[in-house]
Write a protein that holds these residues in place. Sequence first.
Motif, PDB file in Angstrom:
ATOM      1  N   THR A   1      -4.716  -1.689   8.794  1.00  0.00           N
ATOM      2  CA  THR A   1      -5.037  -2.712   8.108  1.00  0.00           C
ATOM      3  C   THR A   1      -5.837  -2.737   6.985  1.00  0.00           C
ATOM      4  OG1 THR A   1      -6.950  -3.420   9.431  1.00  0.00           O
ATOM      5  CG2 THR A   1      -4.803  -4.025  10.367  1.00  0.00           C
ATOM      6  N   THR A   2      -6.548  -1.602   6.912  1.00  0.00           N
ATOM      7  CA  THR A   2      -7.440  -1.210   5.654  1.00  0.00           C
ATOM      8  C   THR A   2      -6.695  -0.759   4.442  1.00  0.00           C
ATOM      9  OG1 THR A   2      -7.820   1.036   6.388  1.00  0.00           O
ATOM     10  CG2 THR A   2      -9.247  -0.698   7.322  1.00  0.00           C
TER      11      THR A   2
ATOM     12  N   GLN B   1      -5.098   0.928   1.375  1.00  0.00           N
ATOM     13  CA  GLN B   1      -5.919   1.921   0.334  1.00  0.00           C
ATOM     14  C   GLN B   1      -7.312   1.986   0.470  1.00  0.00           C
ATOM     15  OE1 GLN B   1      -4.214   3.871  -1.814  1.00  0.00           O
ATOM     16  NE2 GLN B   1      -2.402   3.213  -0.680  1.00  0.00           N
ATOM     17  N   ASN B   2      -8.074   1.107   1.139  1.00  0.00           N
ATOM     18  CA  ASN B   2      -9.459   0.991   1.461  1.00  0.00           C
ATOM     19  C   ASN B   2      -9.970   2.088   2.096  1.00  0.00           C
ATOM     20  OD1 ASN B   2      -9.985  -1.299  -0.582  1.00  0.00           O
ATOM     21  ND2 ASN B   2      -9.633  -2.625   1.064  1.00  0.00           N
ATOM     22  N   GLY B   3      -9.073   2.494   3.104  1.00  0.00           N
ATOM     23  CA  GLY B   3      -9.401   3.444   4.093  1.00  0.00           C
ATOM     24  C   GLY B   3      -8.883   5.102   3.258  1.00  0.00           C
TER      25      GLY B   3
ATOM     26  N   ALA C   1     -10.371   6.579   0.754  1.00  0.00           N
ATOM     27  CA  ALA C   1     -11.360   7.065   0.356  1.00  0.00           C
ATOM     28  C   ALA C   1     -12.003   7.836   1.398  1.00  0.00           C
ATOM     29  CB  ALA C   1     -12.245   6.517  -0.174  1.00  0.00           C
ATOM     30  N   GLN C   2     -12.093   7.085   2.659  1.00  0.00           N
ATOM     31  CA  GLN C   2     -12.687   7.638   3.844  1.00  0.00           C
ATOM     32  C   GLN C   2     -11.836   8.923   4.441  1.00  0.00           C
ATOM     33  OE1 GLN C   2     -12.796   4.003   6.528  1.00  0.00           O
ATOM     34  NE2 GLN C   2     -14.399   3.360   5.297  1.00  0.00           N
TER      35      GLN C   2
ATOM     36  N   ASP D   1       0.927  -1.449  -0.126  1.00  0.00           N
ATOM     37  CA  ASP D   1       0.016  -0.045   0.065  1.00  0.00           C
ATOM     38  C   ASP D   1       0.800   1.400   0.019  1.00  0.00           C
ATOM     39  OD1 ASP D   1      -2.798  -0.700  -0.291  1.00  0.00           O
ATOM     40  OD2 ASP D   1      -2.820  -1.337   1.857  1.00  0.00           O
TER      41      ASP D   1
ATOM     42  N   LYS E   1       0.758  -4.004   5.425  1.00  0.00           N
ATOM     43  CA  LYS E   1       0.692  -2.814   4.690  1.00  0.00           C
ATOM     44  C   LYS E   1       1.221  -1.722   5.475  1.00  0.00           C
ATOM     45  CE  LYS E   1      -3.689  -4.839   3.044  1.00  0.00           C
ATOM     46  NZ  LYS E   1      -3.308  -5.106   1.762  1.00  0.00           N
TER      47      LYS E   1
ATOM     48  N   SER F   1      -0.435  -5.727  10.592  1.00  0.00           N
ATOM     49  CA  SER F   1      -0.443  -5.558   9.119  1.00  0.00           C
ATOM     50  C   SER F   1       0.874  -5.663   8.254  1.00  0.00           C
ATOM     51  CB  SER F   1      -1.362  -4.061   9.009  1.00  0.00           C
ATOM     52  OG  SER F   1      -1.306  -3.699   7.466  1.00  0.00           O
TER      53      SER F   1
ATOM     54  N   THR G   1     -11.984   2.003  13.688  1.00  0.00           N
ATOM     55  CA  THR G   1     -10.458   2.090  13.486  1.00  0.00           C
ATOM     56  C   THR G   1      -9.920   2.219  14.971  1.00  0.00           C
ATOM     57  OG1 THR G   1     -10.849   4.669  13.545  1.00  0.00           O
ATOM     58  CG2 THR G   1     -11.083   3.452  11.569  1.00  0.00           C
TER      59      THR G   1
END
Length: 435
Positions: free
Chosen positions: A363-364, A366-368, A370-371, A175, A394, A392, A246
């Motif tokens: 741990t999220t 790149q998915n995090g 956007a948030q 990531d 990542k 993680s 989170t």
Amino acid sequence: MDTSLMLSVVIAVVAVIAVVAGLLIWRSRRRRNDALATKSAVTRQDGGAVGGTGSQDGRSTATAAAASQAEQAEQAEQAERAGSAPQSTGVQQSAPSADLSSGPAGTVQKATEATQPTGPSTEQPESSDSRLVRLKARLSQSSNAFGRALFSILAKDHLSESDWEDVEDTLLLADVGAQASEELVDELRNDARITGTADPAQVKEALRAKLLALVGTGADVDRRLNADKPYAHKPGVIIMVGVNGTGKTTTAGKLARLFVAEGKSVMMGAADTFRAAAADQLETWGAKVAVPVVRSDKDGADPASVAFEAAQRAKDEHADVLIIDTAGRLQNKANLMDELGKIRRVTEKVLPVDEVLLVLDATTGQNGMAQAKVFAEAIGLTGVVLSKLDGSAKGGIVISVQKELGVPVKLVGLGEGPDDLAPFDAAGFIDGILA
């Protein structure tokens, strides 16, 4: 048996019974008189302590204890008469605590109340320096090891095109982000220490230098919390934001411990009024280090009103730092922006907001992101807290989140312990993932 002898025995038994009964009656009356005398003393003491108001809510601890002893004495006497021992009701009585939400005239502020931590003792949080050493060692032992994977590829004598593709894939899986990954690969390709036949020590040093440049060092990135900077506002206000899950509220509690370890006086505001357990959770953290919490007395209250009340109390009580926890709902972008914006505006009517920290779950990956961008637009960020970084692979999220948001990672959490939160140290982080 002779009738006269039997009569004598009966008379003797009756006499013994009469003597025993007399002793029991005398003992019972004596206990009752003692109990009445104690209650009388309690009544006189109550009258003096309350100041003629007649309210028992203002009794001192000593008075309450005396009253309890008197009641126990009466229960013991009644039980003795009934021929059985008194049974415990299982209810503990404690002296009433002061209402900290009362105003000068004694009226109760119904919107919020400040909960003072109670307990026999408070914990002593671990110092920042000790945390950095321990967390660096933990990071080197975790699965967050994309640096080691890179080194194993780059340490080959001759790198093929396939090897360079593996390098880029490793960065993407960690990531680091597409743009940063491409930049790093280009720089590594042009470094003679890597493309030549240099020894592994030189390769590792080259990789360390490149990663450190991407993460940023203290010379060009200021990772200090604003409350720690010279001429900081007092109280310094920190607003914690982030989606639910989170570790936002937990991080707020851990951050309070970090400030307490530095000798600062801290207050927290529970402005997450939509998650029922959030305020209770914050109070639990505060109680362990004697940090008071301002919270609503009902679920679903206006979070901005809680933030305003917390700011006012922190100002009145001359706290060094105020930490405001907020809700992490993301039903839609507009609602989030409106709510967080209102919290900040209302708070700044009392105190300037020095810091807005986004808590991001590492741990999220790149998915995090956007948030994270939604929160950045909603309220404006000054820094990022990466939680759960130890579990993680990542770790590259440190690089990508800074590039995407334009703010530094200021704190990092490595574990679930109460003191597993520390200021982010770029050099220590790179050394940990390359170890």
